[in-house]
Design a protein around this motif. Structure first.
Motif, short mmCIF file in Angstrom:
data_model
loop_
_atom_site.label_atom_id
_atom_site.label_comp_id
_atom_site.label_asym_id
_atom_site.label_seq_id
_atom_site.Cartn_x
_atom_site.Cartn_y
_atom_site.Cartn_z
N TRP A 35 -4.01 11.64 -1.48
CA TRP A 35 -3.19 11.49 -0.29
C TRP A 35 -3.53 10.14 0.35
O TRP A 35 -4.70 9.75 0.38
N ASN A 37 -4.72 7.13 2.43
CA ASN A 37 -5.69 6.96 3.52
C ASN A 37 -5.97 5.47 3.69
O ASN A 37 -5.41 4.64 2.98
N ALA A 38 -6.83 5.17 4.60
CA ALA A 38 -7.10 3.76 4.91
C ALA A 38 -7.68 3.00 3.73
O ALA A 38 -7.49 1.79 3.59
N ASP A 39 -8.40 3.70 2.87
CA ASP A 39 -9.05 3.03 1.74
C ASP A 39 -8.16 2.97 0.50
O ASP A 39 -8.27 2.04 -0.30
N PRO A 41 -4.09 3.68 -0.44
CA PRO A 41 -2.74 4.11 -0.05
C PRO A 41 -1.94 4.65 -1.22
O PRO A 41 -0.90 4.11 -1.62
N THR A 43 -0.33 8.21 -3.25
CA THR A 43 0.02 9.63 -3.27
C THR A 43 0.08 10.09 -4.71
O THR A 43 0.70 9.43 -5.56
#
Length: 224
Positions: A35, A37-39, A41, A43
């Protein structure tokens, strides 16, 4: 001139985790593997589902061990001249008498799509065993008449639930016909169309999900 995809009527149903399934089939499950996240990107989802989930094509191999598999045919084989027949007010099931009475509507067509009460049932959380289906007499009528390569219906199965042996499937598929199940015909008036339904190219598969599209068709009925 070929029709544009902008002209297409999408008769596929949305594959949804937790949706109703045909009795005995595995449920459709989605797991989130990655999913954003900041680290990272990204999916990535994992899906588990039957080959008969959602809108799908049954190849002849489904009920005939020697029948053709999904990958046996080129993409052009999954294009048809189709007739949508409205059977919503006919009776419990579509039988040979219904087809005999409506045969002028699908003369020259190689696919017959049946619009039944199934279209009203997709939003229900559970499978309805009382759904309209195709009586074995109708399957035999189509096979004996010839010219049809695919039969479709707007619910889980062409088969009358609980019928043993499953004569509708056996009759159609032993004659080499494909079956298109799980379509939505609510927005498709009775008439003639060009049908495209390309299945996922799964190896040795007896069935596979597909995206089914109807295009306007001006093919006139063959004079009887």
């Amino acid at each position: 001139m070929m029709s544009s995809l902008r002209d297409a009527l999408d008769i596929s149903i949305l594959v949804t985790p937790g949706a109703a399934t045909y009795p005995g089939e595995c449920p459709t499950v989605r797991e989130i593997h990655l999913w954003p996240n900041a680290d990272l990107p990204v999916t990535c989802q994992h899906w588990s589902l039957t080959a008969h989930a959602g809108t799908h094509i049954d190849a002849p191999r489904h009920f005939d061990p020697q029948g053709r598999r999904i990958e046996a045919l080129a993409p052009a084989a999954y294009e048809f001249t189709a007739a949508v027949l409205d059977a919503q007010h006919y009776g419990a099931h579509v039988d040979a008498a219904f087809l005999e009475h409506r045969k002028a509507l699908f003369d020259g067509c190689d696919a017959v799509l049946l619009k039944t009460h199934g279209g009203e049932k997709w939003a229900a959380p559970d499978f309805d065993p009382r759904h309209q289906a195709i009586d074995p007499s109708a399957a035999r009528w189509l096979v004996d008449r010839g010219g049809v390569r695919l039969v479709g219906i707007d619910y889980f199965s062409v088969e009358i639930f609980g019928l043993q042996p499953p004569l509708t499937h056996i009759t159609l598929q032993s004659a080499g016909l494909f079956i298109l199940e799980g379509i939505s015909l609510a927005a498709a008036p009775e008439g003639r169309y060009r049908l495209q339904c390309l299945p996922v190219l799964w190896k040795d598969a007896e069935a596979a999900p597909c995206r089914a599209l109807l295009f306007p068709c001006q093919v006139p009925p063959t004079p009887s």
